[in-house]
Write a protein that holds these residues in place. Sequence first.
Motif, PDB file in Angstrom:
ATOM      1  N   ALA A  76       8.717  -2.607   6.177  1.00  0.00           N
ATOM      2  CA  ALA A  76       7.260  -2.610   6.024  1.00  0.00           C
ATOM      3  C   ALA A  76       6.620  -2.042   7.293  1.00  0.00           C
ATOM      4  CB  ALA A  76       6.759  -4.029   5.767  1.00  0.00           C
ATOM      5  N   SER A  77       5.617  -1.165   7.112  1.00  0.00           N
ATOM      6  CA  SER A  77       4.964  -0.562   8.277  1.00  0.00           C
ATOM      7  C   SER A  77       4.006  -1.569   8.929  1.00  0.00           C
ATOM      8  CB  SER A  77       4.199   0.699   7.873  1.00  0.00           C
ATOM      9  OG  SER A  77       3.175   0.363   6.943  1.00  0.00           O
ATOM     10  N   ARG A  78       3.444  -2.453   8.104  1.00  0.00           N
ATOM     11  CA  ARG A  78       2.515  -3.445   8.617  1.00  0.00           C
ATOM     12  C   ARG A  78       2.562  -4.634   7.664  1.00  0.00           C
ATOM     13  NH1 ARG A  78      -2.867  -4.554   8.543  1.00  0.00           N
ATOM     14  NH2 ARG A  78      -3.205  -3.170   6.777  1.00  0.00           N
TER      15      ARG A  78
ATOM     16  N   GLU B 190       0.620  -8.268   6.563  1.00  0.00           N
ATOM     17  CA  GLU B 190      -0.480  -9.216   6.706  1.00  0.00           C
ATOM     18  C   GLU B 190      -0.186 -10.409   5.806  1.00  0.00           C
ATOM     19  OE1 GLU B 190      -5.280  -9.697   6.012  1.00  0.00           O
ATOM     20  OE2 GLU B 190      -4.348  -7.777   5.546  1.00  0.00           O
TER      21      GLU B 190
ATOM     22  N   ALA C 183       2.232  -0.743   3.922  1.00  0.00           N
ATOM     23  CA  ALA C 183       1.716  -1.997   4.476  1.00  0.00           C
ATOM     24  C   ALA C 183       1.767  -3.075   3.394  1.00  0.00           C
ATOM     25  CB  ALA C 183       0.285  -1.812   4.969  1.00  0.00           C
TER      26      ALA C 183
ATOM     27  N   ARG D 213       7.049 -12.518   7.600  1.00  0.00           N
ATOM     28  CA  ARG D 213       6.719 -11.329   8.392  1.00  0.00           C
ATOM     29  C   ARG D 213       7.998 -10.634   8.872  1.00  0.00           C
ATOM     30  NH1 ARG D 213       1.938 -10.301  10.514  1.00  0.00           N
ATOM     31  NH2 ARG D 213       1.181 -12.390  10.092  1.00  0.00           N
TER      32      ARG D 213
ATOM     33  N   SER E 143       0.845  -1.201   0.000  1.00  0.00           N
ATOM     34  CA  SER E 143       0.000   0.000   0.000  1.00  0.00           C
ATOM     35  C   SER E 143       0.876   1.245   0.000  1.00  0.00           C
ATOM     36  CB  SER E 143      -0.913   0.000   1.223  1.00  0.00           C
ATOM     37  OG  SER E 143      -0.154   0.397   2.359  1.00  0.00           O
TER      38      SER E 143
ATOM     39  N   THR F 234       0.821  -6.883   2.024  1.00  0.00           N
ATOM     40  CA  THR F 234      -0.049  -8.064   2.152  1.00  0.00           C
ATOM     41  C   THR F 234       0.529  -9.175   1.283  1.00  0.00           C
ATOM     42  OG1 THR F 234      -1.967  -6.640   2.458  1.00  0.00           O
ATOM     43  CG2 THR F 234      -2.389  -8.947   1.919  1.00  0.00           C
TER      44      THR F 234
ATOM     45  N   GLU G 212       9.368  -6.902   7.807  1.00  0.00           N
ATOM     46  CA  GLU G 212       9.518  -5.858   8.844  1.00  0.00           C
ATOM     47  C   GLU G 212      10.951  -5.336   8.848  1.00  0.00           C
ATOM     48  OE1 GLU G 212       5.944  -7.479  11.776  1.00  0.00           O
ATOM     49  OE2 GLU G 212       8.049  -7.923  12.291  1.00  0.00           O
TER      50      GLU G 212
END
Lengths: 291, 163
Positions: free
Chosen positions: B71-73, B75, B40, B63, B36, B42, B67
Amino acid sequence: MSAAKSAVRSGGGHDEGDDVGVATGQAVAGTRSVAGTRGPVLGAPLFEYLLRLGDDRLILGHRLSEWCGHGPILEEDIATANMALDLIGQAASLLQLAGEAEGQGRDEDALAYFRDGVLFRNCLMVEQPNGDFGQTMMRQFLFDAFSVLQWEALAQVSHTGVAAIAAKSLKEAKYHLRHSSGWVVRLGDGTAESQARVQRALDSVWRFTGELFGRDAVDDAVAALGIPVDQAAMKSGWDAIVDEVLARATLVRPADGPMQRGGRTGRHTEHLGHLLATMQIVARSHPGARW
Amino acid sequence: MITHERALAAIGTVPDPEVPAISVVELGVVRAVTVSDAGAVTVTITPTYSGCPAMFEIERDIRTALEDAGASRVEVRTVLSPAWTTDWMGPEAREKLRAYGIAPPGRAEQDGLITLTRARPPVACPFCGSHETELRSEFGSTACKAIHVCRACQQPFDEFKAI
């Protein structure tokens, strides 16, 4: 586990026809006797159907896992553990979907570890004790042949969740069938001792095969939800596989006598309660524990 | 801010926990990666086998790698369809498997029921290349492998099963 005890008392359900009521509204948790109906009232059809699919794999997977460390040879110790892993993985996907269909917030672990025996919907065949290796492989072969055909049919249905699990599981089930049918041939067309024992295994498990192809109100209801399965076509496909393998194994197909049924509506043999006691004790002793 | 390219590169460094010679991308379990504007990520993955216990490690390792890459988040989603097949492994991944001592998978069977009568073609030994090999065990140390033995060089070896 009072519910499990009552399942034990009721014993293996004999063939009493498929007199099953289906709740049409909200999911009904569990089996209840309702005045005016002979059979148990089950939950919503999709939930019930997914439990049947999932519980077959969960219980057979657990039975296979009992061979871990006890296999007759190292290769078969590994094989039974691997097949158990596939089956329990398939069960996890199916029970997760069942929990979503039920809509009560239960996940696959809640359904596997915190349901009593009368709420399990597996066929009676898979809960029977393993016996010797030949008995285990004969049961596995009869189930694998059924399972491959069931996944083939379900991979084609319009219900996307079921079709996805079926397409994935079909690959695994075919591999299992190759393995188990190979053992049926090897033991049947083997020594006099191995042939006699695997023939006895076939004769004793045969009474549980009729339940695999039973059809009741749950099957009819899920057909309307996009999961139509032609049980008669599955049965003739299964007959063809079984006849071919038994012929190669020089084994005699038993005559169809009275068939034992009841698992699909929660009337189990005494063996399920003992299996669940072992399978569920850790989760029930430490509810909510993560590892 | 993490870019799509950097995210892909980061996931490309995550080894298969059970066959570390290849990455999870080369294994074919990573199906989609989206990033995104806010950074973020996915990631959509698919399991190799229904009961593959390595999926938890794969999710965790993806994950962590993302990170670390900024990556800020993160999923990680799991999908079952389309079902994973070893046909998604490319020539490079297959060569890495062979060099690691694992016979790469053949073509996955697309036909209907397997019959007992059809013998499987012999698998080439990853050590000496001989086809004088025999299947020793249809199941191996992980769900995805079978065990063979080479009659030419006497070496037992794993095969990545074609499914």
